[in-house]
Design an enzyme around this catalytic site. Structure first.
Site, PDB file in Angstrom:
ATOM      1  N   ASP A   1       5.631   4.907   5.235  1.00 25.27           N
ATOM      2  CA  ASP A   1       6.475   3.998   6.016  1.00 25.27           C
ATOM      3  C   ASP A   1       6.597   2.623   5.358  1.00 25.27           C
ATOM      4  OD1 ASP A   1       3.740   3.600   6.710  1.00 25.27           O
ATOM      5  OD2 ASP A   1       4.294   2.651   8.595  1.00 25.27           O
ATOM      6  N   HIS A   2       5.929   2.434   4.231  1.00 24.43           N
ATOM      7  CA  HIS A   2       6.045   1.190   3.477  1.00 24.43           C
ATOM      8  C   HIS A   2       6.682   1.388   2.104  1.00 24.43           C
ATOM      9  CE1 HIS A   2       3.652  -1.538   6.135  1.00 24.43           C
ATOM     10  NE2 HIS A   2       3.357  -0.343   6.634  1.00 24.43           N
TER      11      HIS A   2
ATOM     12  N   HIS B   1       1.305   3.982   1.971  1.00 23.27           N
ATOM     13  CA  HIS B   1       1.778   4.770   3.116  1.00 23.27           C
ATOM     14  C   HIS B   1       3.304   4.905   3.096  1.00 23.27           C
ATOM     15  CE1 HIS B   1      -2.109   4.126   5.696  1.00 23.27           C
ATOM     16  NE2 HIS B   1      -2.240   5.063   4.775  1.00 23.27           N
TER      17      HIS B   1
ATOM     18  N   HIS C   1      -7.619  -0.635   5.406  1.00 25.40           N
ATOM     19  CA  HIS C   1      -6.552   0.236   5.916  1.00 25.40           C
ATOM     20  C   HIS C   1      -6.299   1.345   4.902  1.00 25.40           C
ATOM     21  CE1 HIS C   1      -3.040   1.330   8.287  1.00 25.40           C
ATOM     22  NE2 HIS C   1      -2.285   1.260   7.206  1.00 25.40           N
TER      23      HIS C   1
ATOM     24  N   HIS D   1       4.603  -4.482  10.911  1.00 26.92           N
ATOM     25  CA  HIS D   1       4.987  -3.756  12.125  1.00 26.92           C
ATOM     26  C   HIS D   1       5.183  -4.699  13.310  1.00 26.92           C
ATOM     27  CE1 HIS D   1       4.257   0.469  10.861  1.00 26.92           C
ATOM     28  NE2 HIS D   1       3.350  -0.069  10.059  1.00 26.92           N
TER      29      HIS D   1
ATOM     30  N   HIS E   1       0.853  -1.201   0.000  1.00 26.08           N
ATOM     31  CA  HIS E   1       0.000   0.000   0.000  1.00 26.08           C
ATOM     32  C   HIS E   1       0.880   1.240   0.000  1.00 26.08           C
ATOM     33  CE1 HIS E   1       0.820  -0.569   4.281  1.00 26.08           C
ATOM     34  NE2 HIS E   1       0.315   0.608   4.572  1.00 26.08           N
TER      35      HIS E   1
ATOM     36  N   ASP F   1      -0.342  -3.895   6.310  1.00 21.23           N
ATOM     37  CA  ASP F   1      -0.986  -3.364   7.516  1.00 21.23           C
ATOM     38  C   ASP F   1      -2.445  -3.799   7.619  1.00 21.23           C
ATOM     39  OD1 ASP F   1       1.371  -2.148   8.184  1.00 21.23           O
ATOM     40  OD2 ASP F   1       0.658  -0.089   7.947  1.00 21.23           O
TER      41      ASP F   1
END
Length: 250
Positions: free
Chosen positions: A67-68, A65, A121, A178, A63, A140
């Site tokens: 942080d990915h 985001h 998400h 995570h 996805h 996530d």
């Protein structure tokens, strides 16, 4: 990082990035090909691959985001890797070489992973399932003892995702994005305190975290036994649990 995780012909390495994210290097021992799932930052991923003599040929994004996908550009610059991710999030991820969606197949050597569209998400979130290798990369959506927040979707969508995951073989290894297990477990105990499998699991989670050890991957069977979101009977119960977790401060 951990190089001790393996499937049938696949070596899967956990790479900690940022504060609590995991990126995953997946290496086919027969072809020598390597992909990275969700590189939140480039340097730790590149260093982990270089330490093993692996060259990353592709990035698989679950996805959009940051942080990915924050390490995508750095990995591409260093290796020329192709970026594969959800077509529905192309505008947010940027620079996709291949957009994928429900039912598509991505390959690593002779190993094939089916793309699952698992919204909630984010709207276009995907998971990658290696059925023959019993490996599932959930980003996530499903976490150890938890699930992702509903930023761009509904409780019904996420409940349906978890039902799809629950239908997979129990031995399927779940590689999530995570290290949230300890905090997820505290909430799980608050709503399922009489679940002895959960109590025992949390004792082991606390031991591992106290020792600085990771708690993922997990398995579908473990989540069915101890994860309250996987154990919800319907979407309404799931929604109550998700709202409770969003406000939980335990």
């Amino acid at each position: 990082m951990d190089g001790g995780l393996s499937g049938s012909g696949l070596e899967i390495v956990r790479v900690p990035v940022l504060s609590d994210n995991y990126s995953w290097l997946v290496h086919d021992t027969d072809s020598g090909e390597t992909v990275v799932v969700d590189p939140g930052e480039a340097k730790p991923v590149l260093d982990a691959a270089a330490a093993r003599g692996w060259k990353i040929g592709a990035i698989w994004a679950t996805h959009w985001h940051p942080d990915h996908v924050g390490g995508n550009a750095g990995v591409v610059a260093a290796t020329g890797a192709k970026v594969i991710g959800p077509e529905a999030e192309r505008a947010k991820i940027g620079a996709l070489d291949r957009g994928v969606g429900e039912g598509d197949t991505v390959s690593l050597g002779a190993h094939a992973a089916t793309v699952m569209h698992v919204p909630g998400h984010t709207a276009g979130h995907v998971a990658f399932h290696f059925a023959n290798d019993a490996a599932l990369f959930t980003g996530d959506t499903l976490f150890a003892l938890g699930c992702g927040r509903l930023f761009e979707g509904t409780a019904e969508q996420m409940f349906d995702n978890l039902r799809r995951y629950a239908a997979l073989p129990g031995e399927t290894q779940v590689y999530c994005g995570h290290e949230y297990t300890q905090s997820n477990g505290r909430f799980a105990l608050s709503v399922d305190a009489d679940n002895q499998a959960l109590v025992q699991r949390m004792a082991e989670v606390d031991r591992k975290r106290d020792a600085g050890e990771p708690t993922v991957p997990t398995t579908i069977a473990a989540e069915q036994a101890t994860n309250p979101f996987m154990r919800a009977s319907d979407a309404a119960e799931f929604k109550r649990l998700r709202e409770g977790k969003d406000s939980f401060r335990g």
